[in-house]
Design a protein around this motif. Structure first.
Motif, PDB file in Angstrom:
ATOM      1  N   SER A 108       0.876  -1.074   0.001  1.00 29.77           N
ATOM      2  CA  SER A 108       0.137  -0.035  -0.038  1.00 29.77           C
ATOM      3  C   SER A 108       1.129   1.301  -0.174  1.00 29.77           C
ATOM      4  N   LYS A 109       0.065   2.441   0.141  1.00 30.46           N
ATOM      5  CA  LYS A 109       0.969   3.606   0.120  1.00 30.46           C
ATOM      6  C   LYS A 109       2.085   3.726   0.857  1.00 30.46           C
ATOM      7  N   GLU A 110       1.889   3.392   2.305  1.00 34.23           N
ATOM      8  CA  GLU A 110       2.987   3.278   2.975  1.00 34.23           C
ATOM      9  C   GLU A 110       4.215   2.538   2.737  1.00 34.23           C
ATOM     10  N   VAL A 111       3.830   1.306   1.956  1.00 36.85           N
ATOM     11  CA  VAL A 111       5.069   0.534   1.705  1.00 36.85           C
ATOM     12  C   VAL A 111       5.845   1.354   0.506  1.00 36.85           C
ATOM     13  N   PHE A 112       5.025   1.829  -0.444  1.00 36.61           N
ATOM     14  CA  PHE A 112       5.707   2.267  -1.504  1.00 36.61           C
ATOM     15  C   PHE A 112       6.556   3.626  -0.978  1.00 36.61           C
ATOM     16  N   ARG A 113       6.021   4.223   0.042  1.00 32.94           N
ATOM     17  CA  ARG A 113       6.950   5.568   0.458  1.00 32.94           C
ATOM     18  C   ARG A 113       8.014   5.133   0.975  1.00 32.94           C
ATOM     19  N   LYS A 114       8.279   4.075   1.587  1.00 32.23           N
ATOM     20  CA  LYS A 114       9.402   3.591   2.254  1.00 32.23           C
ATOM     21  C   LYS A 114      10.437   3.051   1.266  1.00 32.23           C
ATOM     22  N   ASP A 163      -2.737   3.035  -4.974  1.00 29.50           N
ATOM     23  CA  ASP A 163      -1.459   3.525  -4.243  1.00 29.50           C
ATOM     24  C   ASP A 163      -0.408   3.042  -5.122  1.00 29.50           C
ATOM     25  N   LEU A 164      -0.283   2.267  -5.921  1.00 29.53           N
ATOM     26  CA  LEU A 164       0.871   1.834  -6.947  1.00 29.53           C
ATOM     27  C   LEU A 164       0.789   3.000  -7.941  1.00 29.53           C
ATOM     28  N   VAL A 165      -0.394   3.657  -8.663  1.00 24.98           N
ATOM     29  CA  VAL A 165      -0.391   4.365  -9.474  1.00 24.98           C
ATOM     30  C   VAL A 165      -0.028   5.835  -8.873  1.00 24.98           C
ATOM     31  N   GLU A 166      -0.121   5.953  -7.694  1.00 23.59           N
ATOM     32  CA  GLU A 166       0.320   7.193  -6.975  1.00 23.59           C
ATOM     33  C   GLU A 166       1.651   7.340  -6.966  1.00 23.59           C
TER      34      GLU A 166
END
Ligand SMILES: NC(=O)c1ccc[n+]([C@@H]2O[C@H](COP(=O)([O-])OP(=O)(O)OC[C@H]3O[C@@H](n4cnc5c(N)ncnc54)[C@H](O)[C@@H]3O)[C@@H](O)[C@H]2O)c1
Ligand SMILES: O=C(O)[C@H](O)CO
Length: 327
Positions: free
Chosen positions: A222-228, A248-251
């Motif tokens: 999710s977005k938290e993971v992609f941010r890290k 979230d992947l698109v973002e």
């Protein structure tokens, strides 16, 4: 004389591959190799069936079991069985079978191909040549990221995860993994080391997801993971589409939080060609072909037939998912 059992096959399969089934049962088959069997036909056939040979697109759920009073076995043409309500089957004493191991190396080849494709921008490069956009040799033209000596983080270190690790070690990669349980024997046998999910996400240059789809893995990325993740890192998914929150992947791709993605699986399959994920040049999207070699698909089909035949003969099938069932 007792009536021969009836088995319904939900996609058209080559006759010579299903002759094992014909030796133990009457066989009915959906007429198309590509179009899924309509739900009402599936329910009608299930009503008469002792066995079902299914594919991922078939929802085998409570409604179907209620309509299938004689059903004894469902054999799914996949190692994953998230399209089947296994609990509901078990409650009724129906055996659920899958196709583990046979497809491990073929799927690992595909997952590792995605690592190479996204890192080295292979799909973009092929497109560039075919569309006449290759104008000259230039220093950074189509320059991608190295794969060798980078860190690959495998999430879901099962059969396919281990086979991907072996391929990665051949490319002198540093292999780290996260799994539901730590695998000390695997760490000793292969040169791989365990990480918490959080540490793996931060350290990896390539993350490859190979978990089954379960309540615990749904939406894991999710977005938290992609941010890290490093913004030079790539995300590869050869598991199931819904382990990822696609918006979230698109973002993450839009914001440049990650360098790209290699995807063999999606929430909706087939994915809409206008889906935002398909608009990024740094996304390689494949039509769920992890196990799709002629040899492996043939072996999977035969294996499903053997599992069904075993149950119909009162034997325990080789690949029984709900092992608590008595066959
Ligand atoms: N893209 C394709 O065409 C394709 C082909 C084959 C398999 N698959 C997918 O790959 C999955 C794995 O296949 P396999 O044969 O390696 O199965 P496997 O059971 O051998 O391995 C799955 C691993 O995931 C681990 N795991 C389960 N839940 C986890 C969690 N919450 N966190 C971390 N690890 C977890 C398990 O402990 C296990 O080690 C299948 O279930 C299927 O969904 C996709
Ligand atoms: O789970 C599986 O086996 C795949 O998704 C199809 O081979």
């Amino acid at each position: 004389m007792s009536k021969r059992p009836y088995v319904y096959v939900t996609r058209k399969m080559p006759a010579k591959m299903i002759n094992i089934l014909e030796s133990v049962a009457e066989v009915g088959m959906w007429e198309s190799e590509e179009t899924p069997v309509p739900r009402e036909i599936l329910l009608e056939e299930a009503n008469k069936a002792d066995g079902l040979f299914t594919v991922l697109a078939d929802q085998i759920d409570e409604e179907l079991f209620q309509a299938a009073p004689n059903l004894k076995v469902v054999a799914n043409l996949a190692v994953g069985f998230d399209n089947i309500d296994v609990q509901a089957a078990t409650k009724r004493g129906i055996a659920v079978c899958n196709t583990p191991d046979i497809l491990t190396d073929t799927t690992a080849d595909l997952a590792f191909s995605l690592v190479l494709m996204v890192g080295r921008r292979l799909a973009e490069a092929v497109e560039c040549v075919k569309t006449g956009n290759w104008t000259s040799w230039s220093p950074f033209f189509m320059a991608g990221a190295d794969v060798h000596h980078k860190t690959i983080g495998i999430v879901g270190m099962g059969s396919i995860g281990e086979a991907v690790a072996k391929r990665a070690l051949g490319f002198q990669m540093n292999v780290i993994y996260h799994n539901r349980n730590r695998k000390i024997e695997t760490e000793k046998a292969l040169d791989v080391s365990y990480r918490s999910f959080e540490d793996l996400v931060v350290e990896s240059d390539y993350i490859v997801c190979l978990t089954p789809l379960t309540d615990a893995t749904k939406g894991m990325f999710s977005k938290e993971v992609f941010r890290k993740m490093k913004n030079t890192a790539y995300f590869i998914n050869a598991s199931r589409g819904t382990v990822v929150v696609e918006e979230d992947l698109v973002e993450a791709l839009r914001e440049g939080e990650i360098a790209g993605a290699g995807l063999d699986v999606f929430h909706q399959e087939p994915i809409d060609p206008n889906h935002p994920l398909l608009q990024f040049p740094n996304v390689v999207a494949l039509p769920h072909i992890g196990s799709a070699s002629v040899e492996t698909r043939g072996a999977m089909i035969v294996h499903c037939c053997e599992n069904i035949a075993a149950v119909l003969k009162g034997e325990t099938p080789v690949s029984l998912v709900n092992k608590e069932i008595k066959c």
